[in-house]
Write a protein that holds these residues in place. Structure first.
Motif, PDB file in Angstrom:
ATOM      1  N   PRO A  43       0.828  -1.205   0.000  1.00  0.00           N
ATOM      2  CA  PRO A  43       0.000   0.000   0.000  1.00  0.00           C
ATOM      3  C   PRO A  43       0.864   1.258   0.000  1.00  0.00           C
ATOM      4  O   PRO A  43       1.782   1.390   0.795  1.00  0.00           O
ATOM      5  N   PRO A  46      -3.109   6.113   1.993  1.00  0.00           N
ATOM      6  CA  PRO A  46      -4.221   5.729   2.857  1.00  0.00           C
ATOM      7  C   PRO A  46      -5.357   5.042   2.098  1.00  0.00           C
ATOM      8  O   PRO A  46      -5.992   4.135   2.629  1.00  0.00           O
ATOM      9  N   GLN A  47      -5.607   5.463   0.851  1.00  0.00           N
ATOM     10  CA  GLN A  47      -6.667   4.815   0.092  1.00  0.00           C
ATOM     11  C   GLN A  47      -6.311   3.369  -0.231  1.00  0.00           C
ATOM     12  O   GLN A  47      -7.147   2.473  -0.146  1.00  0.00           O
ATOM     13  N   LEU A  49      -4.300   1.454   1.457  1.00  0.00           N
ATOM     14  CA  LEU A  49      -4.353   0.706   2.705  1.00  0.00           C
ATOM     15  C   LEU A  49      -5.798   0.376   3.072  1.00  0.00           C
ATOM     16  O   LEU A  49      -6.101  -0.725   3.503  1.00  0.00           O
ATOM     17  N   PHE A  50      -6.700   1.344   2.849  1.00  0.00           N
ATOM     18  CA  PHE A  50      -8.123   1.111   3.112  1.00  0.00           C
ATOM     19  C   PHE A  50      -8.665  -0.001   2.217  1.00  0.00           C
ATOM     20  O   PHE A  50      -9.389  -0.882   2.671  1.00  0.00           O
ATOM     21  N   ILE A  51      -8.303   0.021   0.934  1.00  0.00           N
ATOM     22  CA  ILE A  51      -8.758  -1.021   0.009  1.00  0.00           C
ATOM     23  C   ILE A  51      -8.210  -2.377   0.425  1.00  0.00           C
ATOM     24  O   ILE A  51      -8.901  -3.393   0.347  1.00  0.00           O
ATOM     25  N   TYR A  53      -7.485  -3.324   3.519  1.00  0.00           N
ATOM     26  CA  TYR A  53      -8.235  -3.743   4.706  1.00  0.00           C
ATOM     27  C   TYR A  53      -9.645  -4.205   4.343  1.00  0.00           C
ATOM     28  O   TYR A  53     -10.144  -5.193   4.894  1.00  0.00           O
ATOM     29  N   VAL A  54     -10.293  -3.515   3.405  1.00  0.00           N
ATOM     30  CA  VAL A  54     -11.634  -3.928   2.969  1.00  0.00           C
ATOM     31  C   VAL A  54     -11.554  -5.306   2.306  1.00  0.00           C
ATOM     32  O   VAL A  54     -12.418  -6.160   2.513  1.00  0.00           O
TER      33      VAL A  54
END
Length: 139
Positions: A43, A46-47, A49-51, A53-54
């Protein structure tokens, strides 16, 4: 983090996949030049990393649904393909047979008892006749 500092937990799997892909492209020359090696997703913001985690949460959710599907199927029955209605299983095949099989397989004397039981069952079925035993089982 720099890519050098990132831990590659799946390095062995990535190496195996890359080796297999190179082998396929070397074996079949009509495919052309081999593509670049597979790289691990790191990652970068932040985007991303968010993807990531999702994606992990979605994987856990799918694993949970697949696991619970077994119990839902056991307690409810089969789904009819044409009408999409639930066809309940008979009580004997839903409750008695699985419980009895689990108790039999879990019994500590099974390794001592099973070979003799199988031998006597085969002897009995050979004396009665295999075709007659198969017809009785199917009836």
């Amino acid at each position: 983090k720099a890519p050098e500092q990132t831990k590659h937990h799946l390095a062995f799997i990535m190496d195996q996949i890359n080796h297999f892909r190179r082998h396929i492209y070397d074996t079949i020359p009509i495919l052309g030049t081999p593509p670049l090696d597979i790289a691990m997703c790191i990652p970068s913001g932040p985007q991303a990393l968010f993807i990531l985690y999702v994606g992990r949460m979605l994987e856990i959710f799918v694993d949970g649904v697949v696991f619970l599907d077994i119990f839902v199927w056991f307690f409810t029955g089969d789904i009819d393909v044409n009408t999409h209605a639930i066809i309940p299983k008979p009580f004997f095949t839903r409750c008695i047979i699985p419980g009895t099989l689990v108790q039999i397989l879990d019994h500590p004397t099974l390794p001592d008892l099973l070979p003799g039981l199988l031998r006597s069952t085969i002897r009995l079925s050979s004396s009665i006749g295999y075709s007659r035993c198969i017809r009785w089982i199917l009836a």
